[in-house]
Motif scaffolding. Structure first.
Motif, PDB file in Angstrom:
ATOM      1  N   ASN A  27      29.884  41.431  39.690  1.00  0.00           N
ATOM      2  CA  ASN A  27      31.117  41.159  40.445  1.00  0.00           C
ATOM      3  C   ASN A  27      30.910  41.228  41.953  1.00  0.00           C
ATOM      4  O   ASN A  27      31.587  41.966  42.657  1.00  0.00           O
ATOM      5  CB  ASN A  27      32.223  42.142  40.042  1.00  0.00           C
ATOM      6  CG  ASN A  27      32.629  41.970  38.584  1.00  0.00           C
ATOM      7  OD1 ASN A  27      32.311  40.941  37.976  1.00  0.00           O
ATOM      8  ND2 ASN A  27      33.316  42.943  38.045  1.00  0.00           N
ATOM      9  N   GLU A  30      32.081  37.866  46.389  1.00  0.00           N
ATOM     10  CA  GLU A  30      32.511  37.841  47.808  1.00  0.00           C
ATOM     11  C   GLU A  30      31.351  38.007  48.780  1.00  0.00           C
ATOM     12  O   GLU A  30      31.384  37.471  49.889  1.00  0.00           O
ATOM     13  CB  GLU A  30      33.461  39.016  48.090  1.00  0.00           C
ATOM     14  CG  GLU A  30      34.798  38.945  47.443  1.00  0.00           C
ATOM     15  CD  GLU A  30      35.436  40.341  47.478  1.00  0.00           C
ATOM     16  OE1 GLU A  30      35.908  40.750  48.551  1.00  0.00           O
ATOM     17  OE2 GLU A  30      35.418  41.006  46.432  1.00  0.00           O
ATOM     18  N   SER A  60      29.014  39.283  35.202  1.00  0.00           N
ATOM     19  CA  SER A  60      30.162  39.450  36.100  1.00  0.00           C
ATOM     20  C   SER A  60      31.400  38.766  35.547  1.00  0.00           C
ATOM     21  O   SER A  60      31.309  37.767  34.834  1.00  0.00           O
ATOM     22  CB  SER A  60      29.852  38.834  37.464  1.00  0.00           C
ATOM     23  OG  SER A  60      28.752  39.463  38.036  1.00  0.00           O
ATOM     24  N   ARG A  61      32.559  39.306  35.931  1.00  0.00           N
ATOM     25  CA  ARG A  61      33.820  38.714  35.511  1.00  0.00           C
ATOM     26  C   ARG A  61      34.424  37.854  36.619  1.00  0.00           C
ATOM     27  O   ARG A  61      35.468  37.265  36.459  1.00  0.00           O
ATOM     28  CB  ARG A  61      34.822  39.804  35.150  1.00  0.00           C
ATOM     29  CG  ARG A  61      34.440  40.518  33.887  1.00  0.00           C
ATOM     30  CD  ARG A  61      35.183  41.825  33.745  1.00  0.00           C
ATOM     31  NE  ARG A  61      34.529  42.661  32.768  1.00  0.00           N
ATOM     32  CZ  ARG A  61      34.626  42.495  31.451  1.00  0.00           C
ATOM     33  NH1 ARG A  61      35.382  41.544  30.961  1.00  0.00           N
ATOM     34  NH2 ARG A  61      33.979  43.285  30.620  1.00  0.00           N
ATOM     35  N   ASP A  62      33.789  37.833  37.756  1.00  0.00           N
ATOM     36  CA  ASP A  62      34.308  36.993  38.848  1.00  0.00           C
ATOM     37  C   ASP A  62      33.398  35.764  39.015  1.00  0.00           C
ATOM     38  O   ASP A  62      32.659  35.415  38.108  1.00  0.00           O
ATOM     39  CB  ASP A  62      34.420  37.817  40.142  1.00  0.00           C
ATOM     40  CG  ASP A  62      33.058  38.249  40.653  1.00  0.00           C
ATOM     41  OD1 ASP A  62      32.044  37.968  39.977  1.00  0.00           O
ATOM     42  OD2 ASP A  62      33.005  38.862  41.737  1.00  0.00           O
ATOM     43  N   THR A  64      30.684  35.220  40.468  1.00  0.00           N
ATOM     44  CA  THR A  64      29.319  35.501  40.919  1.00  0.00           C
ATOM     45  C   THR A  64      28.326  34.429  40.458  1.00  0.00           C
ATOM     46  O   THR A  64      27.520  33.945  41.239  1.00  0.00           O
ATOM     47  CB  THR A  64      28.875  36.892  40.419  1.00  0.00           C
ATOM     48  OG1 THR A  64      29.759  37.879  40.959  1.00  0.00           O
ATOM     49  CG2 THR A  64      27.469  37.212  40.832  1.00  0.00           C
ATOM     50  N   GLY A 218      33.790  44.144  48.285  1.00  0.00           N
ATOM     51  CA  GLY A 218      33.973  44.645  46.919  1.00  0.00           C
ATOM     52  C   GLY A 218      33.991  46.166  46.852  1.00  0.00           C
ATOM     53  O   GLY A 218      34.000  46.847  47.867  1.00  0.00           O
TER      54      GLY A 218
END
Ligand code: UDP
Ligand code: MG
Length: 344
Positions: A27, A30, A60-62, A64, A218
């Motif tokens: 994650n 950013e 990752s859940r975002d 990435t 993050g």
């Protein structure tokens, strides 16, 4: 087999790039762009184009993974590895290390808490004859007093329990030679405490003190429960001291029991045995909890033996995007992508 040859003599070997940077990411979407920008800016003056960056996406859940792929498409020196799910920091790092083709290996976190600009001073210490240069934290910005206190207590406990000399206040941020990595890769264990394993390997290792910055973006991926299990993994991977402590607890409880028995029998012979439940209950509670604690310690080791005995793969790779072990300039013409699927 482990390559026992001298790593330093092989720095300019033709097989891979001079440097592989390995970054486990969970994650961290950013911060990826900034990570890449700062890494390249720090490394190019020292290594020119002769390096690769291995980014590992640890389930990752975002965004990435798409972020990594975009980076790799715009910069062929970036290789990215997508794990099939979240395997945890240490296994993600292990997966990245397995892909690294460089003669020197530079490990850092994705959050830029460890300044990539230290590559220069680290390289100097490698050139001075060290095989491992690890960053030793002098100051930790942007971390809570609780995190600093627990981290410091953890390193102190580790120091007492473990025979291997694992440096205090050092994370995985380090530069090491290929021969150290070769030994690491010959170590098949599942419960990996990579910084401890590197210490275990030996050769000449030197610290480089630095001030740890705050995260660039993050939040920390190490909440309290992960920190506790990380600490238990570290201790059980490197020491059987807790089992010895359990034995001593048993010995102490036994001695206490003998004294108590002598007293109880003596009182009975003298004819004034006490008729109280306080003493009885106290003994049951103390003995009961001591036994449970000893069982728990044994269970920790037994469970780990069970998991190790299964010999499952350490991690599953879903996809590798980019050209493995390629140098920047050689790859500019290639520019297409190798897609590779590994099903575990
Ligand atoms: N990380 C990972 N998998 C996880 C947890 C963390 O790959 O399950 C990565 C994370 O993206 C970062 C590094 O491990 O690059 C260290 O994590 P973090 O910065 O959250 O730890 P801290 O610095 O707070 O101890
Ligand atoms: Mg961090």
């Amino acid at each position: 087999m482990v390559d026992q040859g001298s790593g330093r003599d092989m720095i300019a070997a033709p097989s891979g790039p001079a440097l592989s940077v390995v970054v486990p990411c969970y994650n961290e979407a950013e911060g990826l762009g900034e990570l890449h920008r700062r890494l390249v800016a720090a490394i190019e003056p020292v290594f020119g184009d002769d390096f690769e960056i291995v980014l590992v996406n640890d389930g990752s859940r975002d965004a990435t993974w798409p972020g990594m792929v975009a980076l790799s498409d715009s910069d062929p020196r970036v290789l990215c590895v997508n794990l099939a799910r979240n395997h945890g920091h240490q296994l993600a790092l292990t997966a990245g290390l397995a892909q690294a083709a460089g003669e020197l290996i530079f490990i850092l976190d994705a959050d830029l808490q460890d300044p990539p600009e230290l590559i220069g001073p680290m390289l100097e210490l490698i050139r001075a004859g060290n095989d491992v240069v690890y960053g030793q934290r002098r100051k930790r910005d942007g971390e809570t007093a609780f995190k600093r206190a627990t981290a410091s207590a953890f390193y102190r406990l580790l120091d007492r329990l473990v025979d291997v000399d694992i440096p205090r206040d050092a994370g995985d941020f380090r530069l090491m030679t290929r021969r150290v990595l070769n030994v690491l890769q010959a170590m098949p264990e599942r419960y990996r405490f990579v910084r401890g394993m590197v210490s275990w390997v030996g050769f000449k290792q030197a610290p480089l003190p630095y001030d740890r910055d705050a995260r660039f973006a993050g939040v920390t991926k190490y909440p309290l429960h992960k920190m506790v299990s990380f600490a238990i993994d570290a201790i059980t991977s490197f020491s059987v001291a807790p089992l010895r402590i359990a034995s001593w607890m048993g010995v102490c409880a036994g001695l206490g029991a003998m004294l108590m028995l002598a007293y109880v029998l003596g009182a009975w012979v003298m004819g004034h045995a006490i008729s109280g439940w306080t003493s009885t209950l106290a003994i049951i509670l103390v003995l009961g909890s001591t036994q449970l604690m000893i069982l728990g310690i044994m269970g920790e080791y037994l469970g780990r033996m069970y998991m190790e005995a299964k010999r499952r793969p350490l991690y599953i790779i879903d996809e590798v995007h980019g050209v493995r072990g390629a140098r920047g300039n050689a790859v500019h013409q290639l520019h297409d992508t190798i897609r590779e699927r590994v099903h575990g």
